[in-house]
Motif scaffolding. Structure first.
Motif, PDB file in Angstrom:
ATOM      1  N   ASP A 222       0.839  -1.197   0.000  1.00 18.11           N
ATOM      2  CA  ASP A 222       0.000   0.000   0.000  1.00 18.11           C
ATOM      3  C   ASP A 222       0.881   1.256   0.000  1.00 18.11           C
ATOM      4  O   ASP A 222       1.849   1.347   0.759  1.00 18.11           O
ATOM      5  CB  ASP A 222      -0.891   0.029   1.243  1.00 18.11           C
ATOM      6  N   GLY A 223       0.529   2.212  -0.851  1.00 18.51           N
ATOM      7  CA  GLY A 223       1.260   3.466  -0.912  1.00 18.51           C
ATOM      8  C   GLY A 223       2.516   3.440  -1.754  1.00 18.51           C
ATOM      9  O   GLY A 223       3.197   4.462  -1.881  1.00 18.51           O
ATOM     10  N   ALA A 224       2.842   2.296  -2.366  1.00 16.20           N
ATOM     11  CA  ALA A 224       4.063   2.192  -3.165  1.00 16.20           C
ATOM     12  C   ALA A 224       3.950   3.019  -4.443  1.00 16.20           C
ATOM     13  O   ALA A 224       2.856   3.316  -4.931  1.00 16.20           O
ATOM     14  CB  ALA A 224       4.361   0.732  -3.495  1.00 16.20           C
ATOM     15  N   LEU A 225       5.102   3.367  -4.984  1.00 25.28           N
ATOM     16  CA  LEU A 225       5.196   4.163  -6.205  1.00 25.28           C
ATOM     17  C   LEU A 225       5.702   3.282  -7.342  1.00 25.28           C
ATOM     18  O   LEU A 225       6.771   2.674  -7.229  1.00 25.28           O
ATOM     19  CB  LEU A 225       6.154   5.338  -5.986  1.00 25.28           C
ATOM     20  N   LEU A 226       4.953   3.220  -8.442  1.00 27.62           N
ATOM     21  CA  LEU A 226       5.379   2.531  -9.649  1.00 27.62           C
ATOM     22  C   LEU A 226       5.967   3.557 -10.617  1.00 27.62           C
ATOM     23  O   LEU A 226       5.317   4.557 -10.937  1.00 27.62           O
ATOM     24  CB  LEU A 226       4.200   1.822 -10.317  1.00 27.62           C
ATOM     25  N   VAL A 227       7.175   3.315 -11.093  1.00 28.92           N
ATOM     26  CA  VAL A 227       7.866   4.232 -11.997  1.00 28.92           C
ATOM     27  C   VAL A 227       8.145   3.486 -13.297  1.00 28.92           C
ATOM     28  O   VAL A 227       8.831   2.458 -13.281  1.00 28.92           O
ATOM     29  CB  VAL A 227       9.189   4.727 -11.380  1.00 28.92           C
ATOM     30  N   ASN A 228       7.629   3.996 -14.409  1.00 31.94           N
ATOM     31  CA  ASN A 228       7.842   3.324 -15.699  1.00 31.94           C
ATOM     32  C   ASN A 228       8.655   4.209 -16.630  1.00 31.94           C
ATOM     33  O   ASN A 228       8.163   5.210 -17.142  1.00 31.94           O
ATOM     34  CB  ASN A 228       6.503   2.960 -16.351  1.00 31.94           C
ATOM     35  N   VAL A 229       9.919   3.825 -16.846  1.00 28.73           N
ATOM     36  CA  VAL A 229      10.766   4.466 -17.857  1.00 28.73           C
ATOM     37  C   VAL A 229      11.146   3.448 -18.915  1.00 28.73           C
ATOM     38  O   VAL A 229      12.124   3.628 -19.644  1.00 28.73           O
ATOM     39  CB  VAL A 229      12.023   5.102 -17.226  1.00 28.73           C
ATOM     40  N   ALA A 230      10.363   2.382 -19.023  1.00 26.64           N
ATOM     41  CA  ALA A 230      10.623   1.299 -19.973  1.00 26.64           C
ATOM     42  C   ALA A 230       9.821   1.538 -21.255  1.00 26.64           C
ATOM     43  O   ALA A 230      10.186   2.360 -22.091  1.00 26.64           O
ATOM     44  CB  ALA A 230      10.284  -0.039 -19.334  1.00 26.64           C
ATOM     45  N   ARG A 231       8.714   0.839 -21.385  1.00 29.59           N
ATOM     46  CA  ARG A 231       7.774   1.013 -22.487  1.00 29.59           C
ATOM     47  C   ARG A 231       6.366   0.904 -21.912  1.00 29.59           C
ATOM     48  O   ARG A 231       6.124   0.151 -20.963  1.00 29.59           O
ATOM     49  CB  ARG A 231       7.972  -0.054 -23.575  1.00 29.59           C
ATOM     50  N   GLY A 232       5.426   1.642 -22.511  1.00 29.65           N
ATOM     51  CA  GLY A 232       4.071   1.643 -21.998  1.00 29.65           C
ATOM     52  C   GLY A 232       3.458   0.265 -21.956  1.00 29.65           C
ATOM     53  O   GLY A 232       2.692  -0.073 -21.037  1.00 29.65           O
ATOM     54  N   GLY A 233       3.786  -0.577 -22.946  1.00 28.89           N
ATOM     55  CA  GLY A 233       3.187  -1.903 -23.035  1.00 28.89           C
ATOM     56  C   GLY A 233       3.592  -2.861 -21.942  1.00 28.89           C
ATOM     57  O   GLY A 233       3.007  -3.946 -21.821  1.00 28.89           O
ATOM     58  N   VAL A 234       4.578  -2.493 -21.123  1.00 22.12           N
ATOM     59  CA  VAL A 234       4.947  -3.346 -19.988  1.00 22.12           C
ATOM     60  C   VAL A 234       3.851  -3.329 -18.925  1.00 22.12           C
ATOM     61  O   VAL A 234       3.720  -4.272 -18.137  1.00 22.12           O
ATOM     62  CB  VAL A 234       6.300  -2.883 -19.404  1.00 22.12           C
ATOM     63  N   VAL A 235       3.038  -2.276 -18.916  1.00 21.26           N
ATOM     64  CA  VAL A 235       2.014  -2.095 -17.883  1.00 21.26           C
ATOM     65  C   VAL A 235       0.625  -2.245 -18.479  1.00 21.26           C
ATOM     66  O   VAL A 235       0.330  -1.707 -19.549  1.00 21.26           O
ATOM     67  CB  VAL A 235       2.149  -0.703 -17.234  1.00 21.26           C
ATOM     68  N   ASP A 236      -0.233  -2.967 -17.775  1.00 20.38           N
ATOM     69  CA  ASP A 236      -1.660  -3.047 -18.106  1.00 20.38           C
ATOM     70  C   ASP A 236      -2.307  -1.756 -17.597  1.00 20.38           C
ATOM     71  O   ASP A 236      -2.487  -1.576 -16.389  1.00 20.38           O
ATOM     72  CB  ASP A 236      -2.273  -4.273 -17.431  1.00 20.38           C
ATOM     73  N   THR A 237      -2.629  -0.858 -18.522  1.00 22.92           N
ATOM     74  CA  THR A 237      -3.121   0.464 -18.129  1.00 22.92           C
ATOM     75  C   THR A 237      -4.416   0.376 -17.334  1.00 22.92           C
ATOM     76  O   THR A 237      -4.603   1.114 -16.353  1.00 22.92           O
ATOM     77  CB  THR A 237      -3.323   1.335 -19.383  1.00 22.92           C
ATOM     78  N   LYS A 238      -5.319  -0.494 -17.737  1.00 24.32           N
ATOM     79  CA  LYS A 238      -6.592  -0.624 -17.019  1.00 24.32           C
ATOM     80  C   LYS A 238      -6.368  -1.052 -15.573  1.00 24.32           C
ATOM     81  O   LYS A 238      -6.987  -0.515 -14.645  1.00 24.32           O
ATOM     82  CB  LYS A 238      -7.503  -1.623 -17.739  1.00 24.32           C
ATOM     83  N   ALA A 239      -5.456  -2.003 -15.382  1.00 25.03           N
ATOM     84  CA  ALA A 239      -5.168  -2.471 -14.023  1.00 25.03           C
ATOM     85  C   ALA A 239      -4.521  -1.370 -13.197  1.00 25.03           C
ATOM     86  O   ALA A 239      -4.829  -1.199 -12.008  1.00 25.03           O
ATOM     87  CB  ALA A 239      -4.262  -3.699 -14.079  1.00 25.03           C
ATOM     88  N   LEU A 240      -3.632  -0.603 -13.815  1.00 25.27           N
ATOM     89  CA  LEU A 240      -2.993   0.493 -13.093  1.00 25.27           C
ATOM     90  C   LEU A 240      -4.016   1.554 -12.708  1.00 25.27           C
ATOM     91  O   LEU A 240      -3.993   2.070 -11.577  1.00 25.27           O
ATOM     92  CB  LEU A 240      -1.889   1.110 -13.948  1.00 25.27           C
ATOM     93  N   LEU A 241      -4.903   1.898 -13.625  1.00 27.87           N
ATOM     94  CA  LEU A 241      -5.932   2.893 -13.314  1.00 27.87           C
ATOM     95  C   LEU A 241      -6.765   2.468 -12.110  1.00 27.87           C
ATOM     96  O   LEU A 241      -7.101   3.288 -11.250  1.00 27.87           O
ATOM     97  CB  LEU A 241      -6.834   3.109 -14.522  1.00 27.87           C
ATOM     98  N   SER A 242      -7.100   1.207 -12.041  1.00 24.27           N
ATOM     99  CA  SER A 242      -7.896   0.711 -10.913  1.00 24.27           C
ATOM    100  C   SER A 242      -7.171   0.953  -9.585  1.00 24.27           C
ATOM    101  O   SER A 242      -7.788   1.379  -8.598  1.00 24.27           O
ATOM    102  CB  SER A 242      -8.183  -0.778 -11.100  1.00 24.27           C
ATOM    103  N   GLU A 243      -5.857   0.736  -9.572  1.00 24.34           N
ATOM    104  CA  GLU A 243      -5.101   0.882  -8.322  1.00 24.34           C
ATOM    105  C   GLU A 243      -4.890   2.349  -7.945  1.00 24.34           C
ATOM    106  O   GLU A 243      -4.997   2.707  -6.771  1.00 24.34           O
ATOM    107  CB  GLU A 243      -3.752   0.181  -8.457  1.00 24.34           C
ATOM    108  N   VAL A 244      -4.584   3.199  -8.922  1.00 18.91           N
ATOM    109  CA  VAL A 244      -4.338   4.601  -8.566  1.00 18.91           C
ATOM    110  C   VAL A 244      -5.640   5.327  -8.251  1.00 18.91           C
ATOM    111  O   VAL A 244      -5.676   6.218  -7.384  1.00 18.91           O
ATOM    112  CB  VAL A 244      -3.545   5.337  -9.663  1.00 18.91           C
ATOM    113  N   GLU A 245      -6.733   4.963  -8.937  1.00 19.94           N
ATOM    114  CA  GLU A 245      -8.010   5.612  -8.656  1.00 19.94           C
ATOM    115  C   GLU A 245      -8.545   5.230  -7.285  1.00 19.94           C
ATOM    116  O   GLU A 245      -9.279   6.005  -6.659  1.00 19.94           O
ATOM    117  CB  GLU A 245      -9.016   5.274  -9.752  1.00 19.94           C
ATOM    118  N   SER A 246      -8.158   4.054  -6.805  1.00 22.04           N
ATOM    119  CA  SER A 246      -8.554   3.658  -5.451  1.00 22.04           C
ATOM    120  C   SER A 246      -7.720   4.367  -4.387  1.00 22.04           C
ATOM    121  O   SER A 246      -8.070   4.345  -3.199  1.00 22.04           O
ATOM    122  CB  SER A 246      -8.394   2.143  -5.284  1.00 22.04           C
ATOM    123  N   GLY A 247      -6.601   4.960  -4.808  1.00 25.32           N
ATOM    124  CA  GLY A 247      -5.711   5.628  -3.871  1.00 25.32           C
ATOM    125  C   GLY A 247      -4.677   4.723  -3.244  1.00 25.32           C
ATOM    126  O   GLY A 247      -3.882   5.165  -2.412  1.00 25.32           O
TER     127      GLY A 247
END
Length: 315
Positions: A222-247
Motif C-alpha cells: 500500500d502506498g508504493a510508487l510505480l515508476v515506468n521508464v521502460a515502455r508503456g506496453g509493460v504495464v496493463d493500463t486498465k489495471a494500473l488505473l484501478s489501483e491509482v483511482e482507489s488511492g
C-alpha cells in the motif's frame, strides 16, 4: 557489395558527425517521404530516432543488401515488426551507451517529484497557495529495479547518494554483481511486497508485455510508487488505473499505453499520477552521444571489424 562502396543511411547529415570513416557513401534520411537513394544499395541503415515503427520499417523490405540495422534507442521494439522482411544474417544493433545517463536522470527526477509532492506545489503556486506539510522522502525507502541492464545499473548509480534502505534487482537471468544479487522475474512475488518504489526499466518483448498486470500491482505494498521508464506496453493500463483511482498506489510514468496519451484519457487526471511525455532519452546529451556511437560503429564497419551492441542477427 563491400563496406568501401556501401551506402549508409543516416538521420544526421554526415558533415555534422566528427570522425566518420572515409570510403562510405553517406545519405541523409530522417523519415521523410522520399528515400535518399535506392534502399537496395543500403548496407548500413540507421533508423530515424523517435519517428515510430511505421517509418522505421518502411524501407526494410527493399533493403536486399543491408548488413546492419542500427537503432538510436535502447529498445528495438519499433523495428522488430519489420525484421521478417530482411534476409538472414543482418545484425540489429541498439544504442547502448547513449541513453543511460539521461534516462537515469529522469528516473530520479520523477521519483523525487512524485514522493516530495512537486506537482502539487506547482499547482499551489499557480493558485498562490502555501502547501506546507510532511511528504515522503526517498531516504530509507526500499527500491526494486525491474530490468537490470545498462539503464537499470545507471539508475542504481544515481540512487546511491539518496540513502535508500535497500535496492533489489530483477532481470531475465540471475547473476551476481558487485552490488549484490540480480533476481529473475520468478522472484517478483516475494520482492514486490517489500518495495516502496518499483522502477520498470526492462525492454518490451513477449516476456515483459503486460508484465505489470493486476496480480503484479496487487502484490505491491500500500502506498508504493510505480515508476515506468521502460515502455508503456509493460504495464496493463486498465489495471494500473484501478489501483491509482482507489488511492492505494501512486505512479510516475514517462511512457504510457497508448502513446501518445490521447486527450480525455483517464490517466491524465488520475490521482497521484505524474506523467512525462517519453522524454527519458530526449535531452541535450542525446545528439553528441549518438554521433559518437555512429562514428565508432561505422569505423568498425568500414574496417571489416565486428560492430558492437548487436542484440540479434536475423536468421
Amino acid at each position: 557489395m563491400t563496406a568501401t562502396t556501401a551506402d549508409v543511411w543516416l538521420p544526421f547529415r554526415a558533415d555534422e558527425i566528427d570522425a566518420l570513416p572515409e570510403g562510405l557513401n553517406y545519405l541523409f534520411w530522417d523519415g521523410g517521404p522520399d528515400f535518399p537513394g535506392d534502399p537496395a544499395d543500403c548496407a548500413y541503415y540507421v533508423v530515424p530516432y523517435m519517428k515510430g515503427s511505421e517509418i522505421a520499417v518502411r524501407p526494410l523490405a527493399a533493403m536486399s543488401t543491408v548488413q546492419v540495422v542500427q537503432t538510436l534507442s535502447a529498445g528495438i521494439d519499433h523495428v522488430e515488426p519489420g525484421l521478417g522482411l530482411l534476409r538472414a544474417g543482418v545484425r540489429l544493433c541498439n544504442a547502448k551507451g547513449v541513453h543511460e545517463a539521461s534516462t537515469a536522470e529522469l528516473t530520479l527526477a520523477i521519483i523525487l517529484a512524485s514522493l516530495r509532492g512537486i506537482p502539487g506545489f506547482v499547482h499551489g503556486q499557480d493558485k498562490e497557495e502555501w502547501r506546507s506539510g510532511f511528504y515522503p522522502a526517498l531516504a530509507d525507502k526500499s527500491v526494486l529495479i525491474v530490468g537490470y541492464g545498462s539503464i537499470g545499473s545507471a539508475i542504481e548509480d544515481r540512487l546511491g547518494p539518496f540513502e535508500c534502505a535497500r535496492v533489489a534487482r530483477v532481470a531475465r537471468s540471475a547473476r551476481t554483481t558487485a552490488r549484490g544479487p540480480v533476481h529473475t522475474l520468478d522472484d517478483l512475488p516475494a520482492l514486490l511486497p517489500e518495495a516502496d518504489v518499483v522502477i520498470l526499466s526492462t525492454p518490451l518483448n513477449p516476456s515483459t508485455r503486460g508484465l505489470v498486470d493486476a496480480d503484479f500491482l496487487a502484490a505491491m505494498r500500500d502506498g508504493a510508487l510505480l515508476v515506468n521508464v521502460a515502455r508503456g506496453g509493460v504495464v496493463d493500463t486498465k489495471a494500473l488505473l484501478s489501483e491509482v483511482e482507489s488511492g492505494r498506489l501512486r505512479a510516475a510514468l514517462d511512457v504510457t499505453d497508448p502513446e501518445p496519451l490521447p486527450s480525455g484519457h483517464p490517466l491524465w487526471h488520475a490521482p497521484n499520477v505524474l506523467i512525462t511525455p517519453h522524454v527519458g532519452g530526449s535531452t541535450s546529451a542525446f545528439e553528441p552521444r549518438a554521433k559518437r556511437l555512429l562514428a565508432a560503429q561505422l569505423t568498425r564497419f568500414a574496417a571489416g571489424e565486428p560492430v558492437r551492441n548487436v542484440v540479434l542477427t536475423t536468421g
